[in-house]
Design a protein around this motif. Sequence first.
Motif, short mmCIF file in Angstrom:
data_model
loop_
_atom_site.label_atom_id
_atom_site.label_comp_id
_atom_site.label_asym_id
_atom_site.label_seq_id
_atom_site.Cartn_x
_atom_site.Cartn_y
_atom_site.Cartn_z
N GLY A 279 0.93 -1.26 -0.09
CA GLY A 279 -0.08 -0.03 0.02
C GLY A 279 0.91 1.29 -0.07
O GLY A 279 0.16 2.35 -0.15
N GLN A 280 2.10 1.14 0.34
CA GLN A 280 2.95 2.47 0.38
C GLN A 280 3.12 2.85 -1.43
O GLN A 280 3.37 2.04 -2.09
CB GLN A 280 4.43 1.52 0.87
CG GLN A 280 5.48 2.85 0.99
CD GLN A 280 6.72 2.61 1.25
OE1 GLN A 280 7.16 1.41 1.49
NE2 GLN A 280 7.70 3.29 1.79
N LYS A 281 3.45 4.00 -1.19
CA LYS A 281 3.72 4.98 -2.61
C LYS A 281 4.81 5.54 -2.36
O LYS A 281 5.08 6.12 -1.39
CB LYS A 281 2.49 5.87 -2.94
CG LYS A 281 1.29 5.04 -3.28
CD LYS A 281 0.30 5.98 -4.09
CE LYS A 281 -0.65 5.11 -4.80
NZ LYS A 281 -1.70 5.96 -5.53
N THR A 282 5.78 5.63 -3.33
CA THR A 282 6.98 6.40 -3.34
C THR A 282 7.42 7.24 -4.50
O THR A 282 6.96 6.58 -5.47
CB THR A 282 8.25 5.64 -2.93
OG1 THR A 282 8.48 4.64 -3.91
CG2 THR A 282 8.25 4.82 -1.35
N ILE A 283 7.97 8.09 -4.55
CA ILE A 283 8.50 9.05 -5.47
C ILE A 283 9.92 9.21 -5.57
O ILE A 283 10.40 9.62 -4.59
CB ILE A 283 7.72 10.48 -6.07
CG1 ILE A 283 6.31 10.04 -6.08
CG2 ILE A 283 8.34 11.04 -7.02
CD1 ILE A 283 5.26 11.43 -6.04
N ILE A 284 10.70 8.70 -6.79
CA ILE A 284 11.95 8.99 -6.55
C ILE A 284 12.67 9.79 -7.85
O ILE A 284 11.44 10.03 -8.88
CB ILE A 284 12.85 7.68 -6.91
CG1 ILE A 284 12.44 6.91 -7.99
CG2 ILE A 284 12.61 6.70 -5.67
CD1 ILE A 284 13.33 5.79 -8.47
N ASP A 285 13.66 10.51 -7.51
CA ASP A 285 14.12 11.50 -8.86
C ASP A 285 15.57 11.39 -8.87
O ASP A 285 16.09 10.43 -7.97
CB ASP A 285 13.59 12.99 -8.62
CG ASP A 285 14.00 13.56 -7.62
OD1 ASP A 285 15.00 13.06 -6.68
OD2 ASP A 285 13.42 14.54 -7.01
#
Length: 366
Positions: A279-285
């Motif tokens: 259920g976790q969401k992450t955004i990477i750059d």
Amino acid sequence: MYKLAFIGGSLDSIAGYPHFIASQMDRRFEVVAGAFSTQQETNYKTATQWKVPALYDTWQELVEKEKNNLDAIVILTPTPMHCTIIIELLKNNIPILCEKPLVSSLQEIEAIKKVYDEKKHFLVVTNNYSGYPMVRELQHKIANDELGKILHIRLKMPQESFLRPPKSIKYPQKWRLKDGFIPMISLDLGAHLHHLAYFLLQEEPSKVMATYASFSQYNVIDDVNMMLEYKSGIKGNIWLSKTALGNRNGLHIEVYGSKASALWHQENPEQLEFSYSSGQKTIIDRGSDVEITNNPLYNRMTPGHPAGFIESFANLYNDIANELDNFFNDTKLDSKYVYSFEHAKNGINLLHQASQSNKNKEWTHI
């Protein structure tokens, strides 16, 4: 620094200036000659503005006069002209960088096949969207099983250009309004999505079901839907459109796995979004804990200063320069980012079979 010539790609073209800037951004190439346009005034203006020293009225004259002075020639003409130019350059053993798609039909693929020798010739197709650092990061994560078993992939490239053309150029060009068995929209946009799907999955589809539509005033196919099936069990979907108002160039990648999914939008190219089974969401750059995009090549400016379309093109030109190094040193070509004839052939075959599917209204084997 490798010496390049351009055939096509004038100031009036869409592709010319991005190629010109990208090829020279990291000082791996120099454009020293060109036959940019059949329009004499445009040809002259292009060479003058770009300070290209050798200018020719025709591509045939350029090849004859410059073939021993160049390291490679970039083909940026309208797609229907590619085949004839490619065959002539292969006969002269001149390394080729060709703007996608390589050709317009399976018949043209067969014509090139008769003269192309992968052990002797250098022929690459410039599929620039896989040059984006975060797309390369995604490829790495898929290969490392971070998304788990890939279940399905969806790629979209909606544009509004047939209903709301860009004001910066004369559009659409006449050659874009002529469909062959493979419609021009598939050659124009579909070639990109075939490349990206293979780039990420490293697998070609085995079946396709396609439907075509025409919604604009131009009496050509301007909306394409393809469903894909892969032998590994992956399902795929490709949507191309030039009649989707609100989309300037809405390139969008979605990859769904058993552990996680990934989303990437070209309009926000620095970010890659993941959703996990927890259920976790992450955004990477580029500033995150990354493995591919920490390469200095992808950080011409520090994170927070977005890299975009031209930079992704420059990344690809760097990869091509590295492959030219190998080619001229008789070393094996081994880049995972540079694609040649076989890949282009598979793309044209997919688009051909999609047209067959649309014609027969049934699934078609590839």
